[in-house]
Design an enzyme around this catalytic site. Structure first.
Site, PDB file in Angstrom:
ATOM      1  N   GLN A  35      -8.062   6.833  52.703  1.00  0.00           N
ATOM      2  CA  GLN A  35      -8.879   7.550  51.813  1.00  0.00           C
ATOM      3  C   GLN A  35     -10.297   7.683  52.147  1.00  0.00           C
ATOM      4  O   GLN A  35     -11.367   7.440  51.600  1.00  0.00           O
ATOM      5  CB  GLN A  35      -9.092   6.440  50.471  1.00  0.00           C
ATOM      6  CG  GLN A  35      -7.656   6.301  49.956  1.00  0.00           C
ATOM      7  CD  GLN A  35      -7.689   5.405  48.554  1.00  0.00           C
ATOM      8  OE1 GLN A  35      -8.922   4.831  48.162  1.00  0.00           O
ATOM      9  NE2 GLN A  35      -6.598   4.974  48.247  1.00  0.00           N
ATOM     10  N   CYS A  36     -10.356   8.257  53.567  1.00  0.00           N
ATOM     11  CA  CYS A  36     -11.697   8.437  54.368  1.00  0.00           C
ATOM     12  C   CYS A  36     -12.041   9.867  54.415  1.00  0.00           C
ATOM     13  O   CYS A  36     -11.003  10.647  54.428  1.00  0.00           O
ATOM     14  CB  CYS A  36     -11.618   7.766  55.689  1.00  0.00           C
ATOM     15  SG  CYS A  36     -12.934   7.705  56.739  1.00  0.00           S
ATOM     16  N   GLY A  37     -13.243  10.066  54.512  1.00  0.00           N
ATOM     17  CA  GLY A  37     -13.552  11.732  54.940  1.00  0.00           C
ATOM     18  C   GLY A  37     -13.019  11.935  56.310  1.00  0.00           C
ATOM     19  O   GLY A  37     -12.810  13.108  56.420  1.00  0.00           O
TER      20      GLY A  37
END
Length: 156
Positions: A35-37
């Site tokens: 769930q990271c950029g």
């Protein structure tokens, strides 16, 4: 002997990681999160793993929830996300801490006396004996020429 032999590495599913995953094989070890950029880097890592596999090297992913709680899922959720969203086919280890007092043995080995891991998708280039040969920041893309050159140098 390989530096990873004594580290008790386990797959995402909790099985012992077979030594042939890393012995005599250069690897790119990456702490990953769903769930990271930077999560879209999975796409490049899959492509790089395919490229490397043909040359006898590979990518090893290490899920970690220490940065913005961006890997909160269970092993099953992580596996499902990685395979259905990005087609991840490289080995994933069990979720572990890469910084702090509970830093895993693998990351104690990789980081040594160096700086803490900055964020998700920090990258270590490791030779066939498990020695760290190069380190790249999270923002360095999997197809970055310097990273690919560091791996290529280990493949002779």
């Amino acid at each position: 002997t390989h530096a990873f032999d004594s580290l008790d590495l386990k797959t995402l599913e909790g099985e012992a990681l077979p030594a042939d995953t890393y012995a005599n094989r250069p690897l790119l070890v990456v702490n990953v999160a769903s769930q990271c950029g930077l999560t879209p880097q999975y796409e490049g890592l899959v492509a790089l793993h395919k490229e490397l596999a043909e040359a006898g090297a590979g990518v090893l992913g290490v899920p970690c929830n220490q940065f913005g709680a961006q890997e909160p899922g269970s092993a099953e959720e992580i596996r499902t996300f990685c395979s259905t969203t990005y087609g991840v086919d490289f080995p994933l280890l069990e979720k572990q801490d890469v910084n702090g007092a509970e830093r895993s043995p693998l990351y104690r080995h990789l980081v040594g006396d160096g700086e803490d891991i900055e964020w998700n998708f920090g990258k270590f280039v490791v030779d066939g004996e498990g020695n760290v040969k190069a380190r790249f920041a999270p923002t360095v893309a999997p197809h970055d020429p310097a990273l690919k050159e560091a791996l290529a140098a280990l493949l002779g």
